[in-house]
Scaffold this motif. Structure first.
Motif, PDB file in Angstrom:
ATOM      1  N   ALA A   1       0.824  -1.213   0.000  1.00  0.00           N
ATOM      2  CA  ALA A   1       0.000   0.000   0.000  1.00  0.00           C
ATOM      3  C   ALA A   1       0.858   1.263   0.000  1.00  0.00           C
ATOM      4  O   ALA A   1       2.000   1.265   0.443  1.00  0.00           O
ATOM      5  N   GLU A   2       0.284   2.350  -0.530  1.00  0.00           N
ATOM      6  CA  GLU A   2       0.872   3.671  -0.421  1.00  0.00           C
ATOM      7  C   GLU A   2       0.478   4.276   0.932  1.00  0.00           C
ATOM      8  O   GLU A   2      -0.453   3.801   1.587  1.00  0.00           O
ATOM      9  N   GLU A   3       1.167   5.350   1.299  1.00  0.00           N
ATOM     10  CA  GLU A   3       0.879   5.997   2.591  1.00  0.00           C
ATOM     11  C   GLU A   3      -0.555   6.506   2.642  1.00  0.00           C
ATOM     12  O   GLU A   3      -1.209   6.477   3.682  1.00  0.00           O
ATOM     13  N   SER A   4      -1.072   6.976   1.475  1.00  0.00           N
ATOM     14  CA  SER A   4      -2.437   7.495   1.441  1.00  0.00           C
ATOM     15  C   SER A   4      -3.474   6.389   1.569  1.00  0.00           C
ATOM     16  O   SER A   4      -4.634   6.648   1.907  1.00  0.00           O
ATOM     17  N   GLU A   5      -3.081   5.145   1.281  1.00  0.00           N
ATOM     18  CA  GLU A   5      -4.019   4.027   1.359  1.00  0.00           C
ATOM     19  C   GLU A   5      -4.021   3.396   2.752  1.00  0.00           C
ATOM     20  O   GLU A   5      -5.085   3.182   3.343  1.00  0.00           O
ATOM     21  N   LEU A   6      -2.858   3.094   3.249  1.00  0.00           N
ATOM     22  CA  LEU A   6      -2.723   2.539   4.602  1.00  0.00           C
ATOM     23  C   LEU A   6      -1.604   3.287   5.305  1.00  0.00           C
ATOM     24  O   LEU A   6      -0.422   3.009   5.076  1.00  0.00           O
ATOM     25  N   PRO A   7      -1.921   4.258   6.160  1.00  0.00           N
ATOM     26  CA  PRO A   7      -0.878   5.023   6.845  1.00  0.00           C
ATOM     27  C   PRO A   7       0.039   4.117   7.667  1.00  0.00           C
ATOM     28  O   PRO A   7      -0.428   3.201   8.348  1.00  0.00           O
ATOM     29  N   HIS A   8       1.333   4.387   7.568  1.00  0.00           N
ATOM     30  CA  HIS A   8       2.317   3.583   8.292  1.00  0.00           C
ATOM     31  C   HIS A   8       2.070   3.619   9.796  1.00  0.00           C
ATOM     32  O   HIS A   8       2.237   2.617  10.505  1.00  0.00           O
ATOM     33  N   ALA A   9       1.663   4.781  10.295  1.00  0.00           N
ATOM     34  CA  ALA A   9       1.508   4.941  11.740  1.00  0.00           C
ATOM     35  C   ALA A   9       0.410   4.046  12.312  1.00  0.00           C
ATOM     36  O   ALA A   9       0.422   3.741  13.508  1.00  0.00           O
ATOM     37  N   GLU A  10      -0.542   3.604  11.475  1.00  0.00           N
ATOM     38  CA  GLU A  10      -1.651   2.789  11.980  1.00  0.00           C
ATOM     39  C   GLU A  10      -1.322   1.298  11.988  1.00  0.00           C
ATOM     40  O   GLU A  10      -2.109   0.482  12.478  1.00  0.00           O
ATOM     41  N   GLY A  11      -0.188   0.924  11.421  1.00  0.00           N
ATOM     42  CA  GLY A  11       0.263  -0.463  11.525  1.00  0.00           C
ATOM     43  C   GLY A  11      -0.488  -1.425  10.616  1.00  0.00           C
ATOM     44  O   GLY A  11      -1.108  -1.045   9.623  1.00  0.00           O
ATOM     45  N   ILE A  12      -0.417  -2.730  11.000  1.00  0.00           N
ATOM     46  CA  ILE A  12      -1.011  -3.802  10.187  1.00  0.00           C
ATOM     47  C   ILE A  12      -2.527  -3.631  10.126  1.00  0.00           C
ATOM     48  O   ILE A  12      -3.188  -3.450  11.147  1.00  0.00           O
ATOM     49  N   PRO A  13      -3.117  -3.724   8.909  1.00  0.00           N
ATOM     50  CA  PRO A  13      -4.562  -3.488   8.765  1.00  0.00           C
ATOM     51  C   PRO A  13      -5.388  -4.723   9.134  1.00  0.00           C
ATOM     52  O   PRO A  13      -4.882  -5.812   9.368  1.00  0.00           O
ATOM     53  N   ARG A  14      -6.708  -4.520   9.145  1.00  0.00           N
ATOM     54  CA  ARG A  14      -7.654  -5.626   9.328  1.00  0.00           C
ATOM     55  C   ARG A  14      -8.075  -6.143   7.951  1.00  0.00           C
ATOM     56  O   ARG A  14      -8.050  -5.405   6.969  1.00  0.00           O
ATOM     57  N   LEU A  15      -8.472  -7.422   7.896  1.00  0.00           N
ATOM     58  CA  LEU A  15      -8.939  -8.051   6.657  1.00  0.00           C
ATOM     59  C   LEU A  15     -10.413  -8.385   6.788  1.00  0.00           C
ATOM     60  O   LEU A  15     -10.871  -8.837   7.843  1.00  0.00           O
ATOM     61  N   VAL A  16     -11.130  -8.161   5.682  1.00  0.00           N
ATOM     62  CA  VAL A  16     -12.576  -8.411   5.676  1.00  0.00           C
ATOM     63  C   VAL A  16     -12.895  -9.292   4.466  1.00  0.00           C
ATOM     64  O   VAL A  16     -12.526  -8.939   3.326  1.00  0.00           O
ATOM     65  N   GLY A  17     -13.586 -10.450   4.717  1.00  0.00           N
ATOM     66  CA  GLY A  17     -13.976 -11.327   3.632  1.00  0.00           C
ATOM     67  C   GLY A  17     -15.020 -10.672   2.749  1.00  0.00           C
ATOM     68  O   GLY A  17     -15.873  -9.909   3.228  1.00  0.00           O
TER      69      GLY A  17
END
Length: 398
Positions: free
Chosen positions: A347-363
Motif C-alpha cells: 500500500a501507499e501511505e495514502s491508502e494505509l498510513p504507516h503509523a496505523e500499523g497492520i490493517p484488518r482483513l474483511v472477507g
C-alpha cells in the motif's frame, strides 16, 4: 586589571549603509577620509582589539570627528556566513566589491573619493606608530589629489589664517566644488551598489520582483537640507548642532541595528524550524518505506502457478481509499497475518498510513472479519476471492 574597552566608542557601531550615510554627511575637508576596518574571528583580529585599537583609537579615530587629526572610523565583522552570499554580511559585500580575498583579513580600507582606494593588510601585525603614519600618509595623499584638481587646502587655510577673511571669488568656488563633493559622490556610489545587491538578493530569494523597485538618484534621496557653503569656517558656529545631530544619528543607528538583529534572529529561527520539520517528515517517509519493503521481504515464498489450483489460492486484495487491487498466490496453510503484511507492504501511505500499523482483513462474501492468526484453509477462503482491507482505526464490519 580590568580591560579598558572605551576605545570601542571611537568607531561607528553601525552597518555599512549607515556608515556610508554618516561619511557622506561629514564636512569637507575634515570628514573626507573614512577608515573602514574589516575584521574576522582570527587571532590577528583579536590582537588588534587587545593592542592596536586601545593605543591609537583615541585622538585619531572617531565615530564623529570634530577636529584634526581625527578621522571617521568604523569596523565591520567578517563572519563565516559572510563569504557565502549577498546576504552574508556587509564586510563580505565590501570585499567582493573591491575584489579583496577574505583570507587577507584583518585589513583597513582608506576611502576619500579623491584617489584610488587604499587597502592595508593588518594580518601580520602592526604597531601604533606605523598605523598612525599610515593614516597621515592617506591624509597627505588625499590633499595631494585635491591639489591636482586645483584646491590646495593648506594654502587656503594659510590665506585665511590670523583672523583675516578673504573674499572667495567665483573661480575659487568652482575649484572648491570640484573636490568637496568627492567623498560624498563615492559614498553615494557605494550605497547604490549596496542597495542594488540587496535588491538582487531579495529577487533571488523570491521575496520581491524586479518591478517592485524604483530606481532613483542616491544623492537626491539622501539630500535633505544640505546647502553648499562658501566658507567652511562657518561650521565652527554650528559645532553644537552637529554634535547633537551625530548623537541622534548614533542612537538611530543603534536602534536600527537592534531591529535588524531581532528580525534576523526571528527569520533564522523560522528557517531552522521549517528545515527541522521537513527533515523529520522526510525521515519518517523513508522509514515507513523501509518498513514496507521489509514486510514484503519477510513473506513466505509465493508458490508457483498450478493448472489444477488445488494447492494454491490466488487472492486479490482491495486497498482502501484508492480501491487499487493487488494479487498474489498463497498456500492454504499460510496465515492471514501474512496476507495482511502483504497488503500493508504493497500500500501507499495514502491508502494505509504507516503509523496505523497492520490493517484488518474483511472477507468479501459473506462479508465478515477475518482473524489474522487463522490459516487461509481454516478461514474458508477460496481461490480468486477478493479480500477487502481496512485500516486498524476503521470501524470493524457488523
Amino acid at each position: 586589571g580590568d580591560v579598558d574597552d572605551s576605545w570601542r566608542a571611537c568607531f561607528l557601531d553601525a552597518g555599512l549603509a549607515d556608515v556610508l550615510k554618516a561619511w557622506r554627511s561629514q564636512p569637507f575637508p575634515e570628514g573626507a577620509l573614512l577608515v573602514l576596518a574589516v575584521e574576522d574571528a582570527s587571532v590577528a583580529s583579536q590582537r588588534l582589539e587587545k593592542f592596536l585599537w586601545p593605543s591609537v583609537a583615541k585622538g585619531l579615530l572617531s565615530a564623529g570627528p570634530v577636529k584634526s587629526p581625527e578621522v571617521l572610523a568604523a569596523r565591520l565583522r567578517l563572519t563565516a556566513a559572510g563569504s557565502r552570499g549577498a546576504a552574508g554580511g556587509d564586510a563580505a559585500f565590501l570585499l567582493r566589491l573591491f575584489g579583496v580575498k577574505p583570507e587577507l583579513a584583518p585589513m583597513v580600507f582608506l576611502l576619500s573619493g579623491a584617489g584610488p582606494v587604499r587597502v592595508a593588510q593588518l594580518r601580520d601585525g602592526v604597531g601604533a606608530e606605523p598605523f598612525r603614519r599610515l593614516i597621515v600618509e592617506a591624509q597627505e595623499q588625499t590633499k595631494h589629489a585635491w591639489k591636482e584638481k586645483g584646491w590646495d587646502v593648506d594654502a587656503e587655510r594659510a590665506s585665511r589664517g590670523g583672523g583675516a577673511h578673504r573674499a572667495m571669488e567665483i573661480k575659487d568656488l568652482e575649484r572648491l566644488r570640484a573636490v568637496e563633493g568627492l567623498h560624498r559622490k563615492m559614498a553615494e556610489d557605494l550605497l547604490g551598489a549596496y542597495h542594488e545587491e540587496q535588491a538582487k538578493d531579495l529577487v533571488r530569494r523570491g521575496i520581491a520582483a524586479p518591478g517592485d523597485f524604483v530606481v532613483e538618484d542616491v544623492g537626491v534621496s539622501l539630500d535633505t537640507d544640505e546647502v553648499a557653503a562658501a566658507m567652511r569656517d562657518e561650521h565652527l558656529a554650528e559645532q553644537a548642532e552637529r554634535k547633537a545631530l551625530r548623537a541622534s544619528q548614533a542612537a538611530d543607528f543603534e536602534e536600527s541595528r537592534r531591529r535588524d538583529s531581532r528580525r534576523r534572529d526571528a527569520e533564522e529561527k523560522r528557517r531552522a524550524d521549517e528545515e527541522q520539520q521537513a527533515g523529520e517528515a522526510e525521515a519518517r517517509e523513508i522509514w515507513a518505506q523501509m518498513v514496507r519493503v521489509h514486510r514484503l521481504e519477510q513473506l513466505p515464498l509465493e508458490p508457483p502457478e498450478e493448472p489444477s489450483g488445488t494447492n494454491t489460492l490466488l487472492l486479490t486484495i482491495s486497498l482502501p481509499g484508492s480501491g487499487r487491487k493487488v494479487s498474489r498466490r498463497w498456500r492454504p496453510e499460510d496465515l492471514l497475518s501474512s496476507v495482511a503484511e502483504f497488503a500493508f507492504g504493497s500500500a501507499e501511505e495514502s491508502e494505509l498510513p504507516h503509523a496505523e500499523g497492520i490493517p484488518r482483513l474483511v472477507g468479501g462474501f459473506p462479508r465478515r472479519g477475518l482473524e489474522l492468526d487463522s490459516s487461509l484453509r481454516d478461514a474458508g477462503l477460496a481461490s480468486r476471492e477478493v479480500i477487502h482491507v481496512a485500516s486498524a482505526s476503521a470501524n470493524p464490519p457488523e
